[in-house]
Design a protein around this motif. Structure first.
Motif, PDB file in Angstrom:
ATOM      1  N   LEU A  39     -28.155 -42.437 -52.017  1.00  0.00           N
ATOM      2  CA  LEU A  39     -27.726 -42.234 -53.397  1.00  0.00           C
ATOM      3  C   LEU A  39     -26.351 -42.888 -53.573  1.00  0.00           C
ATOM      4  O   LEU A  39     -25.402 -42.534 -52.877  1.00  0.00           O
ATOM      5  N   ALA A  40     -26.290 -43.850 -54.502  1.00  0.00           N
ATOM      6  CA  ALA A  40     -25.042 -44.599 -54.715  1.00  0.00           C
ATOM      7  C   ALA A  40     -24.692 -44.609 -56.185  1.00  0.00           C
ATOM      8  O   ALA A  40     -25.559 -44.567 -57.052  1.00  0.00           O
ATOM      9  N   CYS A  41     -23.397 -44.652 -56.469  1.00  0.00           N
ATOM     10  CA  CYS A  41     -22.897 -44.747 -57.843  1.00  0.00           C
ATOM     11  C   CYS A  41     -21.809 -45.812 -57.887  1.00  0.00           C
ATOM     12  O   CYS A  41     -20.787 -45.695 -57.189  1.00  0.00           O
ATOM     13  N   GLU A  42     -22.081 -46.861 -58.671  1.00  0.00           N
ATOM     14  CA  GLU A  42     -21.117 -47.972 -58.793  1.00  0.00           C
ATOM     15  C   GLU A  42     -20.810 -48.578 -57.447  1.00  0.00           C
ATOM     16  O   GLU A  42     -19.658 -48.886 -57.124  1.00  0.00           O
ATOM     17  N   GLY A  43     -21.846 -48.730 -56.640  1.00  0.00           N
ATOM     18  CA  GLY A  43     -21.676 -49.380 -55.349  1.00  0.00           C
ATOM     19  C   GLY A  43     -21.112 -48.499 -54.268  1.00  0.00           C
ATOM     20  O   GLY A  43     -20.907 -48.961 -53.151  1.00  0.00           O
ATOM     21  N   ARG A  44     -20.799 -47.245 -54.562  1.00  0.00           N
ATOM     22  CA  ARG A  44     -20.213 -46.358 -53.562  1.00  0.00           C
ATOM     23  C   ARG A  44     -21.277 -45.350 -53.109  1.00  0.00           C
ATOM     24  O   ARG A  44     -21.913 -44.688 -53.927  1.00  0.00           O
ATOM     25  N   GLY A  79     -23.720 -40.448 -62.162  1.00  0.00           N
ATOM     26  CA  GLY A  79     -23.118 -41.472 -63.032  1.00  0.00           C
ATOM     27  C   GLY A  79     -22.418 -40.870 -64.228  1.00  0.00           C
ATOM     28  O   GLY A  79     -21.333 -41.301 -64.625  1.00  0.00           O
ATOM     29  N   ARG A  80     -23.028 -39.871 -64.866  1.00  0.00           N
ATOM     30  CA  ARG A  80     -22.400 -39.224 -66.014  1.00  0.00           C
ATOM     31  C   ARG A  80     -21.125 -38.517 -65.614  1.00  0.00           C
ATOM     32  O   ARG A  80     -20.097 -38.589 -66.307  1.00  0.00           O
ATOM     33  N   LEU A  81     -21.196 -37.858 -64.457  1.00  0.00           N
ATOM     34  CA  LEU A  81     -19.992 -37.182 -63.951  1.00  0.00           C
ATOM     35  C   LEU A  81     -18.880 -38.184 -63.674  1.00  0.00           C
ATOM     36  O   LEU A  81     -17.713 -37.956 -63.986  1.00  0.00           O
ATOM     37  N   ALA A  82     -19.280 -39.338 -63.087  1.00  0.00           N
ATOM     38  CA  ALA A  82     -18.269 -40.369 -62.791  1.00  0.00           C
ATOM     39  C   ALA A  82     -17.662 -40.915 -64.079  1.00  0.00           C
ATOM     40  O   ALA A  82     -16.458 -41.170 -64.167  1.00  0.00           O
ATOM     41  N   SER A  83     -18.509 -41.113 -65.123  1.00  0.00           N
ATOM     42  CA  SER A  83     -17.983 -41.619 -66.396  1.00  0.00           C
ATOM     43  C   SER A  83     -17.004 -40.641 -67.007  1.00  0.00           C
ATOM     44  O   SER A  83     -15.952 -41.029 -67.534  1.00  0.00           O
ATOM     45  N   GLN A  89      -9.425 -39.734 -66.419  1.00  0.00           N
ATOM     46  CA  GLN A  89      -8.341 -40.440 -65.729  1.00  0.00           C
ATOM     47  C   GLN A  89      -7.654 -41.430 -66.667  1.00  0.00           C
ATOM     48  O   GLN A  89      -6.428 -41.578 -66.645  1.00  0.00           O
ATOM     49  N   ALA A  90      -8.462 -42.132 -67.501  1.00  0.00           N
ATOM     50  CA  ALA A  90      -7.874 -43.082 -68.449  1.00  0.00           C
ATOM     51  C   ALA A  90      -6.977 -42.370 -69.453  1.00  0.00           C
ATOM     52  O   ALA A  90      -5.897 -42.857 -69.800  1.00  0.00           O
ATOM     53  N   GLU A  91      -7.428 -41.204 -69.934  1.00  0.00           N
ATOM     54  CA  GLU A  91      -6.616 -40.445 -70.861  1.00  0.00           C
ATOM     55  C   GLU A  91      -5.316 -39.977 -70.210  1.00  0.00           C
ATOM     56  O   GLU A  91      -4.236 -40.019 -70.821  1.00  0.00           O
ATOM     57  N   GLN A  92      -5.392 -39.566 -68.958  1.00  0.00           N
ATOM     58  CA  GLN A  92      -4.183 -39.125 -68.246  1.00  0.00           C
ATOM     59  C   GLN A  92      -3.216 -40.294 -68.049  1.00  0.00           C
ATOM     60  O   GLN A  92      -2.000 -40.132 -68.210  1.00  0.00           O
ATOM     61  N   LYS A  93      -3.776 -41.462 -67.706  1.00  0.00           N
ATOM     62  CA  LYS A  93      -2.911 -42.635 -67.528  1.00  0.00           C
ATOM     63  C   LYS A  93      -2.250 -43.016 -68.851  1.00  0.00           C
ATOM     64  O   LYS A  93      -1.072 -43.383 -68.884  1.00  0.00           O
TER      65      LYS A  93
END
Length: 441
Positions: A39-44, A79-83, A89-93
């Motif tokens: 099981l992989a998500c975004e190559g990881r 994938g949904r969790l990763a999104s 993270q983007a909002e925090q940055k």
């Protein structure tokens, strides 16, 4: 799964290490094979999804379809969790970046303000700008109010407003414009010289101001000082020129008048080109230049120079090392035409020599008169002078002082003229009264 591919692997348990306690347990339960799916998500790689079967040699189509559906649902959930994590993270940055900018904006010592490109309203101004000009954000709330209250020069104000026409939201984001140098009026009525840099980010224009008031005032003082110095140099009665590496780099009008050559004729030319090439003259010039190069603050010397009309003149020069207006060292020379003065000095020296000759003749005549009065001591005055001069030379006296001593010796018995000749030539003993008369001389 991230690439839309599904890989199913059926791996016999007998391929694994038989000493594995988990495999030993599975074997005891009759499970001989396992099917695993990464099981992989975004190559990881997140993990492995596995199924174990008892007594089956292969998976049938239904089981493979079930396994595929389960893997897809798990990957979608990951994938949904990763999104969601990425969005958070983007909002925090973004919040962190906004906080950092706000801290820098408020703490910056440079005056800063932010305008909206669309509404032309002031969005913010930092404390440094309020302290610098004295206005609050409410007092300069729009671009038009800013131009009316702060811009002291209307022409500069129009130029800045024209730049704003190119700073619309449709223009490329992030570009910077260097505003022209401006006169800004403070709230207390004073004026500041400043230059701004406008950076467009999104629909906002961030302007950072640099105060140039003290710099321009210093430049003005320097220019005025330079102008006074230049006026003094241009109008002085002394000829002045500046040379570097033996060539003229500046000549004032008085020097051109003295030598008869124009500034265009002299600038860039070799100084030695306009003087006589006699060996003793060149040696004197190079000696003076070497003294300056060795650190002498001031050197005086004379220089014969040929005027443009062919007349030979004598210049008295006074040279010093300075820093010229280009920041590099040079030699400034004050020149005076001493031709007439030198001629006068030579004439005076000739007169003095004639007077000295006349005086020497007079003293010699007086000495001869004394010898005639007292023939028994003839030649005595001259010999006393010569001996005194020789003693003086042995003592290190200069030639002129020794010569004067010889002249004094010629007349050291001048008092005998007042003594009666009968007493000077009396063959017998002098009486007390006659002795007193002799002593008086």
């Amino acid at each position: 799964l991230a690439k839309g591919e599904i890989h199913l692997h059926s791996i016999p348990a007998t391929y694994a290490d038989d000493t594995d306690p988990w495999l030993t347990f599975l074997h005891a339960q009759g499970i001989q094979e396992r099917a695993v799916m990464p099981l992989a998500c975004e190559g990881r790689l997140l993990g492995v999804f596995g199924l174990y079967a008892r007594g089956l040699t292969v998976f049938d189509a239904d089981e493979i379809r079930l396994l595929t559906e389960m893997a897809a649902e798990v990957s979608f959930a990951f994938g949904r969790l990763a999104s969601e994590n990425r969005l958070q993270q983007a909002e925090q940055k973004a919040q962190l970046s906004e906080y950092r900018f706000s801290e820098v904006f408020d703490a910056s010592p440079l005056p800063m303000q932010i305008f909206s490109l669309g509404t032309r309203r002031l969005l913010a101004c930092n404390p440094a700008l309020q302290q610098w000009l004295g206005y609050t954000s409410q007092e300069i709330s729009t671009l038009s109010i800013w131009a009316e209250r702060v811009c002291a020069d209307h022409a500069q104000c129009r130029q800045v407003l024209e730049l704003w026409q190119h700073a619309s939201p449709q223009n490329p984001k992030g570009e910077s414009l260097l505003l022209p140098e401006m006169h800004l009026r403070c709230k207390d009525g004073s004026e500041r010289m400043a230059r701004g840099t406008m950076t467009m980010v999104g629909d906002e224009a961030i302007i950072v101001w640099t105060d140039l008031t003290e710099i321009r005032q210093s430049e003005q003082v320097l220019q005025e000082s330079e102008q006074r110095f230049r006026n003094m140099i241009e109008q002085t009665i002394s000829g002045i020129y500046v040379r570097r590496e033996g060539r003229f780099i500046y000549v004032n009008p008085r020097y051109c008048e003295i030598v008869g050559w124009s500034a265009a004729d002299l600038l860039g030319q070799d100084v030695l080109q306009f003087t006589t090439t006699a060996p003793d003259n060149l040696a004197r010039i190079h000696q003076a230049w070497e003294q300056l190069a060795a650190g002498a603050r001031n050197v005086k010397y004379t220089l014969p120079m040929r005027r443009k009309d062919g007349q030979l003149i004598e210049l008295g020069l006074n040279a010093s090392i300075i820093t010229w207006d280009d920041g590099q060292p040079a030699t400034i020379v004050m020149a005076q035409n001493i031709t007439e003065r030198k001629r006068a000095e030579e004439q005076i020296a000739s007169y003095v020599q004639q007077l000295e000759g006349a005086m020497q003749g007079t003293l010699q005549a007086i000495s001869n008169m004394v010898e005639l009065r007292d023939p028994y001591t003839a030649g005595h005055e001259r010999r006393v002078g010569l001996i005194a001069g020789d003693i003086a030379r042995e003592m290190g006296w200069d030639a002129e002082r020794c010569k004067n001593l010889e002249l004094v010796g010629l007349v050291h018995d001048i008092g005998k003229i007042a003594v009666p000749a009968e007493i000077l030539s009396k063959p017998g003993r002098l009486s007390p009264l006659e002795m007193e008369l002799v002593k008086c001389h």
